[in-house]
Write a protein that holds these residues in place. Structure first.
Motif, PDB file in Angstrom:
ATOM      1  N   ASP A  90       0.812  -1.216   0.000  1.00 31.16           N
ATOM      2  CA  ASP A  90       0.000   0.000   0.000  1.00 31.16           C
ATOM      3  C   ASP A  90       0.846   1.266   0.000  1.00 31.16           C
ATOM      4  N   TYR A  91       2.040   1.211   0.611  1.00 29.08           N
ATOM      5  CA  TYR A  91       2.909   2.385   0.556  1.00 29.08           C
ATOM      6  C   TYR A  91       3.243   2.713  -0.894  1.00 29.08           C
ATOM      7  N   VAL A  92       3.616   1.694  -1.645  1.00 30.30           N
ATOM      8  CA  VAL A  92       3.955   1.907  -3.059  1.00 30.30           C
ATOM      9  C   VAL A  92       2.709   2.391  -3.809  1.00 30.30           C
ATOM     10  N   LYS A  93       1.594   1.744  -3.508  1.00 28.88           N
ATOM     11  CA  LYS A  93       0.355   2.097  -4.198  1.00 28.88           C
ATOM     12  C   LYS A  93      -0.014   3.563  -3.966  1.00 28.88           C
ATOM     13  N   ILE A  94      -0.033   3.954  -2.694  1.00 24.14           N
ATOM     14  CA  ILE A  94      -0.412   5.323  -2.343  1.00 24.14           C
ATOM     15  C   ILE A  94       0.515   6.330  -3.019  1.00 24.14           C
ATOM     16  N   ASN A  95       1.803   6.014  -3.033  1.00 24.41           N
ATOM     17  CA  ASN A  95       2.776   7.001  -3.498  1.00 24.41           C
ATOM     18  C   ASN A  95       3.087   6.942  -4.983  1.00 24.41           C
ATOM     19  N   ALA A  96       2.799   5.817  -5.598  1.00 27.43           N
ATOM     20  CA  ALA A  96       3.085   5.717  -7.040  1.00 27.43           C
ATOM     21  C   ALA A  96       1.871   6.150  -7.852  1.00 27.43           C
ATOM     22  N   SER A  97       0.700   5.985  -7.290  1.00 24.62           N
ATOM     23  CA  SER A  97      -0.482   6.171  -8.135  1.00 24.62           C
ATOM     24  C   SER A  97      -1.361   7.317  -7.667  1.00 24.62           C
ATOM     25  N   TYR A  98      -0.811   8.192  -6.812  1.00 31.70           N
ATOM     26  CA  TYR A  98      -1.645   9.269  -6.301  1.00 31.70           C
ATOM     27  C   TYR A  98      -2.184  10.165  -7.404  1.00 31.70           C
ATOM     28  N   ARG A  99      -1.354  10.417  -8.408  1.00 31.11           N
ATOM     29  CA  ARG A  99      -1.757  11.377  -9.437  1.00 31.11           C
ATOM     30  C   ARG A  99      -2.527  10.756 -10.580  1.00 31.11           C
ATOM     31  N   THR A 100      -2.573   9.413 -10.647  1.00 32.54           N
ATOM     32  CA  THR A 100      -3.222   8.814 -11.822  1.00 32.54           C
ATOM     33  C   THR A 100      -4.704   8.544 -11.570  1.00 32.54           C
TER      34      THR A 100
END
Lengths: 415, 415
Positions: free
Chosen positions: B405-415
């Motif tokens: 979820d850390y990666v998810k939150i931070n990689a996909s925030y703008r998409t």
């Protein structure tokens, strides 16, 4: 130093350095190498040997970890003796780290077996290990390797393969440079970024050259190169117990020995650095779960060292790494990473580029094309440039993106 | 200091410190607070105010980032004037960072509007912002907030809510301590670990007390507490442009002013530290994507500072964080993290515990129950203890696990 087309690099003194695309540790004259499966891993090659026809000047740099593994101690001791190494023996699968007195005795034994087989002094042998830490070396399998590994003039791929752990590809590089009017080759093989339970990424680099140079001068050239290459990559900010880069120079090419006074010193130094940089980038790109190589170039810092510090801070930031993975031109995270480095930065004098687009200038964001940025970030190599106005210091750092697969590989390895 | 049952803590001088489970910034006498929705966020509360009935001694610590945001500059200026603050105004959604001259003017304007409304000097007002960086404050919405936020004796939950960004829960703490035979309260509210595009985690802490103490002494007590609490947590090693912890002491409880010579100084200092520690742990536990709080206790270091450095290195290691997420008792990664800290460590004198199990001792691994370790790691709070034999230094650090979820939150925030 200026880079031209076709991989030709012009050193200041007009010496030409050439990249040899399929070159390796066996491109320099007078070396043999090999790698076999000796039963440490299930099926893959796990035991490697590098031999120089004659004793070579040797220089190495080692992990800064307080928990330095026994093989590194033994190699240090070998080099300290006469500054010469003729044979390098490496096993993968078991790192022989955190193994106490028994581990040290085993590393000595590994050295002794190779010395005996090739009839050379113990102190001409260097030892390296990579793999699981906290386990003793299986000495029968090590003995089997020492007796059966066969160095040859064509065995570089076997060598490159046998030193890997969870790396997804072999890593090699080679550059040639003119020294005293003669062509000198510098070749290298490396492994890195592979994580083995319950270990951290170990980085090993082996560099050969047929140049003529004393051990102390070779050490000087290596240290300077390492600072701008292997020390400038980060996969996840960890340092291993077993990291080591070892360089051998066997003097097969007969020229005036290289010293700092030699007219071709700078050219040689540059070529060595290019080998290190090439290998380091391959390691960064093969970081666990990585999909991209990130390059951060910093100019205008107070010193080269500060530039390198800032570059490494940015390329090591989890937020920058996840943003790049998410194709997000998130200059705010770059600002954050620059902002908390120890180096001197004036926010109002700082420009940030993502590839060719200026996204932040003089303390405030700039208008830029998000579309173009997303396209730029969707490449295998992504470049971030930071321009300060503090001085002439410049430096580069390399890393990779932070992905779901990084978490997967590292969270679920044991399950 | 010894902790007993029921949250009662015995300070050395037998003073008793008590945790007030449902206490807040309004438990100390003489404060009011409130929070409203002022249109900066879509629906959630985004504008908060804290008021002291009379000017309070103030002390604050600020981010070490080179890119310090305008609100922090304005607050520093306010406190520098007389060491007094009566009102603290906070907006979420927009951080007012990297906003240049205009941003600074807006922060001054926000201060001026509150001062005017409550008829107090500008320099009695502190300002804080958290949210997106690189955007200017929407000043009509800020003006709306300044005019309409209503502080009351019961508004602490509205306050706690309005300062959050992507935090998943409100953070508050309160402890009481005897000073000069009278009960003094120390309460706090905080936000942290929320990541807002294109921002980094901002940490804000607001602490109130009704104790009587000069600004300079309060600063001393705060700085010491911060070093052992807020500075010892890490979610992903980043530092924000807007981090700030602000403490107000309004002297509503009449006692001999607290100084280092006061008999109850240590008790007060301990209670303040407990408030900070409590808030800091809540922030660490609410790290993005986190499922667990990790506590690393280091004893036997050369100094307290070195113990804290080692603790933070271990709790900040991506490899340790993913291992804990994967319920993997991976002592090798802990060794790795200790090994590359700047502090002095002798590997052969180092013990590592995961919860109650000794897993590594004197430089080599110990046999332990993997089953028990997996069970221990499968809790909401995980404790790692590191015992060195270098000296008497001790310290603790807190963090969280690294998850998909850390990666998810931070990689996909703008998409």
């Amino acid at each position: 130093m200026k880079r031209g087309r076709d991989g030709l690099i012009q050193a200041k003194n007009t010496q030409t350095i050439e990249k040899i695309a399929d070159g390796s540790i066996l491109t320099p004259k007078g070396y043999k190498a090999g790698g076999i499966h000796s039963g440490l891993r299930y099926r893959k090659k796990d035991f490697a040997l590098l031999m120089s026809e004659r004793p070579a000047s040797a220089a190495a740099v080692y992990t800064q970890s307080h928990f330095q593994a026994p093989p590194l101690k033994v190699t240090q001791e070998s080099i300290a003796e006469q500054g010469k190494i003729q044979s390098v023996v490496i096993n993968s699968a078991v790192a022989n780290a955190c193994t106490g007195e028994e581990g040290l005795a085993n590393a000595y034994e590994m050295r002794r077996m190779i010395a005996k087989r090739f009839d050379i002094p113990d102190e001409y042998v260097a030892v390296a290990s990579t793999g699981v830490i906290g386990q003793q070396l299986p000495m029968e399998k090590i003995a089997h390797g020492c007796e059966n590994v066969e160095p040859s003039g064509t065995g570089y791929k076997d060598f490159q393969q046998a030193i890997l752990t969870t790396d997804t590809c072999q890593k090699h590089a080679c550059y040639q440079v003119q020294v005293g009017g003669k062509t000198v080759s510098i070749g290298g093989a490396a492994k890195g970024s592979g994580m083995i339970h319950p270990n951290m990424a170990t980085m090993l680099g082996f560099i050969t050259t047929d140049a003529t140079i004393e051990s102390s001068d070779l050490k000087r050239a290596l240290s300077s190169s390492i600072d701008k290459s292997f020390n400038q990559i980060t996969v996840d900010g960890e340092t291993s117990t077993n990291d080591m880069v070892l360089t051998l120079a066997n003097g097969e090419i007969d020229h005036e020995p290289l010293t700092e006074e030699h007219a071709d010193w700078e050219a040689f130094q540059t070529a060595l650095q290019l080998v290190c940089e090439d290998l380091a980038k391959q390691i960064a790109k093969d970081g666990e779960g990585a999909t991209k190589l990130i390059e951060v170039v910093v100019t205008g810092a107070r010193t080269n060292e500060e530039a390198r510090i800032i570059g490494k801070k940015v390329v090591g930031s989890s937020l920058v790494k996840t943003a790049v993975y998410g194709l997000d031109a998130n200059w705010g995270r770059i600002v954050g990473a620059i902002g908390h480095s120890e180096a001197e930065v004036d926010p109002n004098q700082c420009d940030i580029y993502i590839e060719d687009q200026l996204v932040f200038s003089n303390g405030t964001p700039c208008p830029f094309s998000e579309e173009q940025a997303t396209e730029d970030l969707d490449n295998e190599e992504v470049k971030i440039t930071i321009r300060l106005r503090e001085g002439d210091g410049a430096g580069t750092a390399w890393g990779c993106d932070l992905t779901y697969d990084y978490v997967k590989i590292n969270a679920s390895y044991r399950t």
